[in-house]
Scaffold this active site. Structure first.
Site, PDB file in Angstrom:
ATOM      1  N   GLY A   1      -0.265   5.106   1.093  1.00 54.58           N
ATOM      2  CA  GLY A   1      -2.184   5.513   0.797  1.00 54.58           C
ATOM      3  C   GLY A   1      -2.517   5.994  -0.190  1.00 54.58           C
ATOM      4  O   GLY A   1      -3.837   6.212   1.035  1.00 54.58           O
TER       5      GLY A   1
ATOM      6  N   ASP B   1      -0.809  -3.312  -5.985  1.00 60.20           N
ATOM      7  CA  ASP B   1      -0.244  -1.878  -7.269  1.00 60.20           C
ATOM      8  C   ASP B   1       1.953  -2.453  -6.513  1.00 60.20           C
ATOM      9  O   ASP B   1       2.041  -2.249  -5.953  1.00 60.20           O
ATOM     10  CB  ASP B   1      -0.563  -1.387  -6.495  1.00 60.20           C
ATOM     11  CG  ASP B   1       0.276   0.018  -7.125  1.00 60.20           C
ATOM     12  OD1 ASP B   1       0.549  -0.519  -9.006  1.00 60.20           O
ATOM     13  OD2 ASP B   1       1.003   0.904  -6.901  1.00 60.20           O
TER      14      ASP B   1
ATOM     15  N   LYS C   1      -3.732   4.813  -2.621  1.00 58.94           N
ATOM     16  CA  LYS C   1      -5.009   4.032  -3.392  1.00 58.94           C
ATOM     17  C   LYS C   1      -5.910   4.120  -2.181  1.00 58.94           C
ATOM     18  O   LYS C   1      -6.798   3.909  -1.946  1.00 58.94           O
ATOM     19  CB  LYS C   1      -4.304   3.046  -4.167  1.00 58.94           C
ATOM     20  CG  LYS C   1      -3.804   3.605  -5.392  1.00 58.94           C
ATOM     21  CD  LYS C   1      -2.997   2.915  -6.825  1.00 58.94           C
ATOM     22  CE  LYS C   1      -2.420   3.151  -7.490  1.00 58.94           C
ATOM     23  NZ  LYS C   1      -1.753   3.505  -7.109  1.00 58.94           N
TER      24      LYS C   1
ATOM     25  N   GLY D   1       0.765  -1.545   0.376  1.00 54.83           N
ATOM     26  CA  GLY D   1       0.091  -0.205   0.587  1.00 54.83           C
ATOM     27  C   GLY D   1       1.059   1.424  -0.177  1.00 54.83           C
ATOM     28  O   GLY D   1       0.705   1.777  -0.237  1.00 54.83           O
TER      29      GLY D   1
ATOM     30  N   ASP E   1       5.529  -8.977   6.134  1.00 56.87           N
ATOM     31  CA  ASP E   1       6.169  -9.205   4.583  1.00 56.87           C
ATOM     32  C   ASP E   1       5.659  -9.940   3.349  1.00 56.87           C
ATOM     33  O   ASP E   1       5.441 -11.053   3.757  1.00 56.87           O
ATOM     34  CB  ASP E   1       7.256  -9.802   4.949  1.00 56.87           C
ATOM     35  CG  ASP E   1       8.038  -9.728   3.522  1.00 56.87           C
ATOM     36  OD1 ASP E   1       7.859  -9.276   2.872  1.00 56.87           O
ATOM     37  OD2 ASP E   1       9.988 -10.182   3.998  1.00 56.87           O
TER      38      ASP E   1
ATOM     39  N   CYS F   1       2.742   0.178 -12.799  1.00 55.75           N
ATOM     40  CA  CYS F   1       3.898   0.948 -13.060  1.00 55.75           C
ATOM     41  C   CYS F   1       4.817   1.390 -14.351  1.00 55.75           C
ATOM     42  O   CYS F   1       6.023   2.362 -14.285  1.00 55.75           O
ATOM     43  CB  CYS F   1       3.647   2.566 -12.293  1.00 55.75           C
ATOM     44  SG  CYS F   1       5.286   2.817 -11.082  1.00 55.75           S
TER      45      CYS F   1
END
Length: 377
Positions: A205, A265, A207, A202, A248, A318
């Protein structure tokens, strides 16, 4: 580059106009670095000091891409060289006068250019040229945020004319920077009201905040507690609540309960964000892609274990590198017949891959790979 430049500008105490020019020169030089390096390298030796290389790269950028008159460029950078390099200022003088214009229209490492061409086809030329443009500042704004920005002038003037973070709209949580391609990852999850979502890896944070705004019950999972702390502060500013879990994700974590919605992501090469992070070009050929792909595969394996039967797993990076996107998901589906890919409509323009989509990084958008994977009931 961003935190390094910010630190240097803080130390330099430059007036706003000079700081703006310095930023333009640094980012511009990084964007065009591969093209500039090609024309400068034959004129330099291994013994050329780093400071001399930097002055020559920036001087060549200003000469060829800002179209500053040659005599002005040479004079300015030779004067800088006299202060920083002494007698070597003569080398700077000679090279800046003799260097030929770059002929590379994309300023990309060859391996990365091949990836763009494979993913975007006929659009690749436009995409690669567009990624040489400065990155716009995209803002999500509430209606109140728009009013607050308009009170200090037109929106674009407000953003450019003062620090966004010092604006009342930002301090009151009525605006949030986010690229529409990044937001498209969140929107690909679909309706989330009252749904439990695991936001894996995450990070800061951002998103997670949009999932929470959509009414989801979000658990943001990351190994780095510093990222959690930054995310907490931002969510407090936005008036939103998210649960934070340290784990982890390369290892199976039995403390995480499965959820009907899981977003991964994943960490990646970042090659879809070259506008805002042009320094990626300098290190791309040194990036150990095999290690990144292995890391992503481990995280994807563990993410799959946290999807409830009938639930949805969204995988995104990305990056435009196929091994990190469509290649990664293709291998996953071969190993996991209980999952199947779903088509979906994206909120931004996309190039469709065999599985999933790549957002098209034109008009200021970033390049993301996004795949929706449904687990059998």
């Amino acid at each position: 580059a961003a935190p390094t430049l910010d630190s240097a500008l803080d130390r330099g105490k430059l007036p706003a106009r000079d700081a703006g020019l310095a930023t333009h020169l640094v980012y511009g030089t990084l964007r065009y670095y591969p093209a500039l390096e090609k024309v400068l390298a034959p004129m330099l030796s291994e013994k050329t000091p780093p400071k001399a290389r930097v002055l020559l790269l920036m001087g060549a950028f200003e000469k060829f891409y800002l179209e500053t008159p040659e005599h002005a460029v040479v004079n300015e950078y030779v004067e800088l060289a006299k202060v920083e390099l002494g007698k070597l200022s003569g080398v700077v003088n000679a090279v800046l006068r003799r260097v030929a214009p770059p002929e590379d229209p994309y300023a990309l490492p060859d391996a990365l250019r091949i990836e763009f061409e494979a993913v975007y086809g006929e659009q690749a030329d436009a995409v690669m040229r567009a990624l040489l443009e400065p990155s716009p500042l995209w803002l999500w704004c509430s209606s109140e945020g728009v009013k607050l920005l308009e009170e200090v002038g037109e929106v674009h003037q407000a953003v450019l004319g003062m620090s966004l973070r010092s604006s009342e709209a930002y301090r009151l949580g009525q605006v949030q920077p986010i690229n529409p391609a990044s937001l498209a990852v969140v929107l690909s999850l679909g309706a989330l009201e009252d749904q439990k979502v695991l936001d894996l890896a995450g990070g800061n944070g951002i998103k997670a905040s949009f999932m929470a705004r959509a009414g989801a019950k979000v658990a943001s999972v990351d190994l780095d507690l510093r990222k959690h702390e930054a995310a907490r502060k931002n969510l407090e500013r936005l008036g939103l609540e998210v649960e934070f879990v340290q784990a982890d994700l390369t290892k199976g974590d039995t403390t995480l309960e499965p959820a009907p919605y899981v977003l991964l992501d994943a960490p990646c090469s970042g090659t879809g964000t070259l506008r805002g992070h042009p320094e990626i070009k300098l290190r791309f050929e040194k990036v150990k892609l095999e290690e990144l792909v292995t890391l992503q595969s481990q995280m994807l394996e563990n993410a799959a274990q946290k999807v409830e039967p009938g639930g949805l797993l969204v995988y995104s990076v990305c990056s435009v590198v196929r091994a990190e996107g469509v290649g990664q998901v293709s291998s996953f589906l071969e190993r996991h017949p209980q999952f199947s890919a779903e088509d979906f409509e994206c909120s931004v323009p996309v190039a469709r891959a065999q599985i999933g989509v790549y957002t098209v990084p034109l008009d200021g958008l970033d390049g993301f790979y996004i795949a929706r994977l449904r687990r059998n009931p």
